[in-house]
Motif scaffolding. Structure first.
Motif, PDB file in Angstrom:
ATOM      1  N   ALA A 217      -6.849   4.832   1.633  1.00 50.12           N
ATOM      2  CA  ALA A 217      -7.649   3.826   2.328  1.00 50.12           C
ATOM      3  C   ALA A 217      -6.934   2.483   2.476  1.00 50.12           C
ATOM      4  O   ALA A 217      -6.994   1.868   3.547  1.00 50.12           O
ATOM      5  N   SER A 218      -6.228   2.048   1.445  1.00 49.92           N
ATOM      6  CA  SER A 218      -5.571   0.739   1.556  1.00 49.92           C
ATOM      7  C   SER A 218      -4.440   0.785   2.579  1.00 49.92           C
ATOM      8  O   SER A 218      -4.231  -0.188   3.324  1.00 49.92           O
TER       9      SER A 218
ATOM     10  N   SER B 271      -7.459  10.242  14.612  1.00 54.43           N
ATOM     11  CA  SER B 271      -7.629   8.878  14.112  1.00 54.43           C
ATOM     12  C   SER B 271      -6.562   8.617  13.054  1.00 54.43           C
ATOM     13  O   SER B 271      -6.004   9.558  12.466  1.00 54.43           O
TER      14      SER B 271
ATOM     15  N   ALA C 266       0.838  -1.211   0.000  1.00 57.83           N
ATOM     16  CA  ALA C 266       0.000   0.000   0.000  1.00 57.83           C
ATOM     17  C   ALA C 266       0.868   1.255   0.000  1.00 57.83           C
ATOM     18  O   ALA C 266       0.580   2.221  -0.724  1.00 57.83           O
TER      19      ALA C 266
ATOM     20  N   ASP D 126      -9.257   9.190  -0.381  1.00 55.62           N
ATOM     21  CA  ASP D 126      -9.643   7.790  -0.606  1.00 55.62           C
ATOM     22  C   ASP D 126      -8.455   6.949  -1.073  1.00 55.62           C
ATOM     23  O   ASP D 126      -8.440   5.738  -0.908  1.00 55.62           O
TER      24      ASP D 126
ATOM     25  N   ALA E 269      -4.102  -0.500  10.301  1.00 58.60           N
ATOM     26  CA  ALA E 269      -5.052  -0.661  11.413  1.00 58.60           C
ATOM     27  C   ALA E 269      -4.907  -1.999  12.111  1.00 58.60           C
ATOM     28  O   ALA E 269      -4.410  -2.949  11.637  1.00 58.60           O
TER      29      ALA E 269
ATOM     30  N   SER F 225      -6.895   7.397  10.047  1.00 60.77           N
ATOM     31  CA  SER F 225      -7.292   7.878   8.716  1.00 60.77           C
ATOM     32  C   SER F 225      -7.210   9.401   8.624  1.00 60.77           C
ATOM     33  O   SER F 225      -6.788   9.936   7.594  1.00 60.77           O
TER      34      SER F 225
ATOM     35  N   ALA G  52      -4.371   2.814   5.230  1.00 61.44           N
ATOM     36  CA  ALA G  52      -5.048   2.886   6.540  1.00 61.44           C
ATOM     37  C   ALA G  52      -5.519   1.511   6.978  1.00 61.44           C
ATOM     38  O   ALA G  52      -5.363   1.145   8.152  1.00 61.44           O
ATOM     39  N   ARG G  53      -6.082   0.729   6.056  1.00 65.12           N
ATOM     40  CA  ARG G  53      -6.538  -0.625   6.396  1.00 65.12           C
ATOM     41  C   ARG G  53      -5.358  -1.510   6.809  1.00 65.12           C
ATOM     42  O   ARG G  53      -5.437  -2.267   7.764  1.00 65.12           O
ATOM     43  N   ALA G  54      -4.259  -1.418   6.081  1.00 65.07           N
ATOM     44  CA  ALA G  54      -3.088  -2.244   6.383  1.00 65.07           C
ATOM     45  C   ALA G  54      -2.460  -1.861   7.725  1.00 65.07           C
ATOM     46  O   ALA G  54      -1.934  -2.721   8.440  1.00 65.07           O
TER      47      ALA G  54
END
Length: 148
Positions: free
Chosen positions: A141-142, A119, A19, A138, A148, A121, A144-146
């Protein structure tokens, strides 16, 4: 844990490197800045401006030139033997990593401000915009997901 050790541990987690490199290569983002933002969790405009300026200086003067040489050394360079070229490429890669480490160490000295922790994000979006105001949040996002 300091920023450098946190960044090394975090970068090794599943999906983070992919990411981060996509943001770097496809959207021109600065990975050490994004990692600092995830670590510091700040949206403080002054801290972000200072961090982005510092990252831009390091990227322009050290990181991008070294990355360019490393990438150029991927292809064969006859008559230089491949093993010799790869050994040189490894040395340049180590220098590039050392430059990124120096940047992270310098970023760690920036006061993230007195605001409550943001936060993940929000911190990434603020850092991404500090680097490039046209960034679509946006696209983060990938990462942030990785993270988290």
């Amino acid at each position: 844990m300091g920023l450098w050790n946190w960044a090394v541990d975090t970068y090794g987690r599943s999906g983070v490197a992919e990411a981060a490199l996509a943001l770097q290569d496809d959207h021109g983002q600065n990975v050490p800045l994004l990692l600092w933002a995830a670590f510091a969790r700040t949206t403080d405009p002054e801290a972000l401006a200072a961090a982005a300026a510092l990252a831009r200086t390091w990227e322009t003067s050290a990181i991008l030139p070294l990355r360019g040489v490393r990438r150029a050394l991927k292809a064969p360079l006859p008559p230089t033997p491949d093993a010799a070229r790869e050994a040189l490429r490894a040395q340049v890669k180590a220098a590039e990593l050392a430059a990124e480490r120096r940047l992270l160490e310098a970023l760690e000295t920036i006061d993230p401000g007195r605001a409550p922790l943001a936060s993940l994000s929000d911190a990434l979006a603020a850092a991404g915009r500090a680097w490039d105001p046209t960034l679509d949040p946006d696209q983060l996002a990938s990462l942030a997901r990785a993270l988290a």
